[in-house]
Structures are given as C-alpha cells and as structure tokens.
Design a protein around this motif. Structure first.
Motif, PDB file in Angstrom:
ATOM      1  N   ILE A   1       0.833  -1.182  -0.219  1.00 27.40           N
ATOM      2  CA  ILE A   1      -0.076   0.060   0.039  1.00 27.40           C
ATOM      3  C   ILE A   1       0.663   1.154   0.140  1.00 27.40           C
ATOM      4  O   ILE A   1       0.571   2.092  -0.518  1.00 27.40           O
TER       5      ILE A   1
ATOM      6  N   LEU B   1       0.723   4.276  -2.619  1.00 32.28           N
ATOM      7  CA  LEU B   1       0.476   5.594  -1.991  1.00 32.28           C
ATOM      8  C   LEU B   1       1.460   6.545  -2.602  1.00 32.28           C
ATOM      9  O   LEU B   1       1.280   7.802  -2.622  1.00 32.28           O
TER      10      LEU B   1
ATOM     11  N   GLU C   1      -7.631   5.894  -6.549  1.00 32.26           N
ATOM     12  CA  GLU C   1      -8.082   5.260  -5.249  1.00 32.26           C
ATOM     13  C   GLU C   1      -7.769   3.721  -5.044  1.00 32.26           C
ATOM     14  O   GLU C   1      -7.551   3.167  -5.850  1.00 32.26           O
ATOM     15  N   ILE C   2      -7.271   3.565  -3.843  1.00 29.00           N
ATOM     16  CA  ILE C   2      -6.950   2.309  -3.509  1.00 29.00           C
ATOM     17  C   ILE C   2      -8.022   1.406  -2.844  1.00 29.00           C
ATOM     18  O   ILE C   2      -8.501   1.793  -1.724  1.00 29.00           O
TER      19      ILE C   2
ATOM     20  N   ILE D   1      -9.024  -1.591  -1.040  1.00 29.40           N
ATOM     21  CA  ILE D   1      -8.462  -2.870  -0.434  1.00 29.40           C
ATOM     22  C   ILE D   1      -9.761  -3.799   0.169  1.00 29.40           C
ATOM     23  O   ILE D   1     -10.664  -3.353   0.657  1.00 29.40           O
TER      24      ILE D   1
ATOM     25  N   CYS E   1      -5.245  -2.815   7.654  1.00 31.97           N
ATOM     26  CA  CYS E   1      -5.920  -2.239   6.504  1.00 31.97           C
ATOM     27  C   CYS E   1      -6.807  -0.875   6.945  1.00 31.97           C
ATOM     28  O   CYS E   1      -6.666   0.087   6.446  1.00 31.97           O
TER      29      CYS E   1
ATOM     30  N   ALA F   1      -6.532   2.981   6.057  1.00 33.13           N
ATOM     31  CA  ALA F   1      -7.675   3.641   5.422  1.00 33.13           C
ATOM     32  C   ALA F   1      -8.016   4.875   6.160  1.00 33.13           C
ATOM     33  O   ALA F   1      -8.454   5.971   5.677  1.00 33.13           O
TER      34      ALA F   1
ATOM     35  N   ILE G   1      -7.586   5.608   0.279  1.00 37.46           N
ATOM     36  CA  ILE G   1      -7.903   4.287   0.572  1.00 37.46           C
ATOM     37  C   ILE G   1      -9.279   3.864   1.033  1.00 37.46           C
ATOM     38  O   ILE G   1      -9.738   4.534   1.822  1.00 37.46           O
TER      39      ILE G   1
END
Length: 338
Positions: free
Chosen positions: A21, A25, A33-34, A36, A49, A53, A59
């Motif tokens: 991650i 980033l 946008e990530i 997870i 996680c 976030a 995130i």
C-alpha cells in the motif's frame, strides 16, 4: 487526469500489505483510489488495512467473509469508481511511476483499450530473470493474442497486476472473475476483456515487483496430490474453452490451431516431467494419471496435431530449462540464508 482504481485483495498478509500500500500511495500519478478488500483474514490484516484507510482518504477498505480471490476482486470492481482499473497483490510492490506510465500508455491512442508492462520477479530477496515476450509499442488485439501463443500460461499474459483496463468495457460487457475457475482465472478475465478491445500498448519497463511466494515451489510440487492434478486439468479445460472462443472471435482459430493446441502439449510435457522427477506417488497412481490425461479430449486432439518427435523435443527442452531454474532458485535461497 482520470481517476484510477487499484484493487488489492488481502488475505492473511499482515507482513507484506503495508509495503504494498505504501508503494501505491507513493505514485507520481496523484488521482488514484486504492480499494482494499479483506477476505476474512484471521491474522490482523483487516485491522492494519482499516488503520491505513483511516489515515489516507485515497484508501477505501472493505471486509467480507472468506470467499476466495476471484470473488474478492469482483467485490473490488463493484466499489470501483475510476475510469481505469488496475490490480495489485498484497505480497508485491510497485515503482512510483507504475500508474503514470500505464495511464500514459493507455491514452497514447484513442483506440487503445489495454496496456501491459513488464515486471521483476523477486525470489528470496534477489531478482530472478524472466523471459521477455513482446516488444514495446502499440499493437492490435489480434497481434497481442498471437503473442500469447508463446506461453499462454505464463504470468506475463495470465495475471491482472501488470495490466490496466477501462472500466467502461468491463461494466458494459459484464466482465468479472469466474468463480468456478480456481486456476488461471486472471487469464480468463483478460481473454473476455480482449473480445471487446481494439489495441494493446506494450511497455517493456519493469514497473511491478512480483514477490515469490514464501512456500518453496519444489516442495509444493513434490507434495502435489493426484486430486490436485485432476483439479488443474479440469480448470485448464475451462480456460482453454475461453481461449478458443476468444481466438475464434478474433478470426485467428483456423490459422493458429496448431499453436493454440500447443497449450496442451506444454501441460502434458510438464506433467510427464513431474511424474518422472518430482511427484512422490505410488506406481499405480502414476499409471492412472497418465491414462487420465490421455483420455482428455483436448490432449487427444493435440496429439493428433503434434508428431511424437515434436513432443519428445519439447520434453527434453523443458527438462533442461527446469533443471537450470531449480539450480538458480536453490542458489538464491542459499544466498539469503548467509
């Protein structure tokens, strides 16, 4: 600058997810946008996680009961809002130009619908050489499909994490990961996507670091059961059906039939090698598996197309390459221990 959604499935990966991650980033391309999706982890991955976030609005974190990677990726697709879709695996990491270069490749031509990059394979902390399959540049989807014939089962063609897709093509054609395929589901997703694509752009820059799994591959092969092999062949039948369908739709099947069926010669050769050098099975189990493979309709067809001498040459070449690979892996493993 268009939004890129990067989907990261996470399952019991507490030791590696943060590295993955952080590398995402740190992208030079800012509009990301990530997503997870934790697959019911039991080692604290979900909490890690969630904390990441809470610390960065880029995130988005979701958690589901354990479903398997295909359904988890589909969950990620449902939450994705970017115009472009990318994937990353929790064990891996990327260069900070990963997204920027992939977007630039995709946007280099209005008819380009997918871009593919090269990658580094990290084995026991060292870089392990991989084969280069394609040259840089924009090609038609038909030419890309012909390139896959070099080794359709290879990571380069089969995985999702070295590719970028358009969400519009995915959503408009209801493309998703198949739940009934437990091996090679990534390749089937790409094949179904390519049915609706026009051009593919190839980047030979190595932008992704694929980290070799912690379990020793040779140990996994030695401990492979007859049931595991039967399941693999069952999955390969489904993958091949999709492969043939895509080739037919692209108008390539009749012209490339022999090369398409090479898929099964490779499978047969690798299984014969493993039976001779790796599988620790009883003699009757080995005989049963040989008989079972030769009863497979696709293998029967492949053996009518390829001569016995061609298959024998394939076997000898594979055995030599496999021996070299095993030596290299053992060397890298011993270096790590020092």
């Amino acid at each position: 600058m268009k939004l890129v959604s990067i989907i990261v499935p996470a399952y019991n990966c507490i030791s590696s997810i943060e590295r993955c991650i952080i590398s995402l980033l740190g992208q030079s391309y800012e509009k990301i946008e990530i997503i997870i999706v934790d697959d019911g982890s039991t080692d604290g991955t979900g909490d890690k996680c969630l904390n990441m976030a809470l610390g960065d609005k880029r995130i988005k974190f979701y958690s589901v009961e354990h479903r398997g990677v295909s359904e988890v990726r589909n969950e990620g697709l449902r939450h994705a809002s970017g115009e472009y879709i990318m994937f990353a695996d929790a064990d891996d990491y990327v260069k900070n130009s990963f997204v920027m270069q992939m977007v630039a490749a995709l946007e280099a031509d209005p008819d380009c619908d997918m871009a593919v990059c090269n990658y580094e394979r990290v084995v026991y902390g060292g870089l392990y050489p991989i084969r280069t399959f394609t040259d840089d540049g924009m090609i038609s989807k038909e030419d890309y499909l012909i390139q896959t014939l070099k080794d359709p089962g290879h990571h380069y063609f089969g995985v999702l994490w070295n590719k970028i897709f358009k969400r519009s093509i995915i959503s408009e054609n209801a493309i998703s990961l198949k739940k009934d395929i437990t091996l090679g589901e990534d390749f089937v997703f790409s094949l179904n996507y390519l049915k609706f694509a026009a051009k593919v752009n190839i980047i030979n820059d190595k932008l992704y670091f694929y980290c070799y799994q912690k379990n020793d591959t040779l140990s996994r092969i030695i401990n492979k059961s007859l049931k595991d092999c039967e399941n693999e062949m069952h999955n390969r039948n489904k993958i091949f059906d999709n492969y043939v369908e895509t080739m037919k739709k692209a108008g390539l099947y009749d012209r490339m039939k022999k090369r398409i069926y090479h898929y099964w010669i490779v499978f047969l050769v690798r299984q014969r090698y493993s039976l001779n050098a790796e599988y620790r099975w009883k003699r009757e189990e080995k005989h049963f598996w040989i008989r079972k493979m030769h009863e497979n309709t696709n293998i029967k067809t492949a053996l009518t197309i390829y001569k016995r001498g061609e298959v024998q040459l394939e076997y000898m070449a594979f055995a030599i390459v496999q021996t070299i690979k095993n030596i290299m892996k053992k060397t890298l493993k011993s270096i790590k221990r020092q």
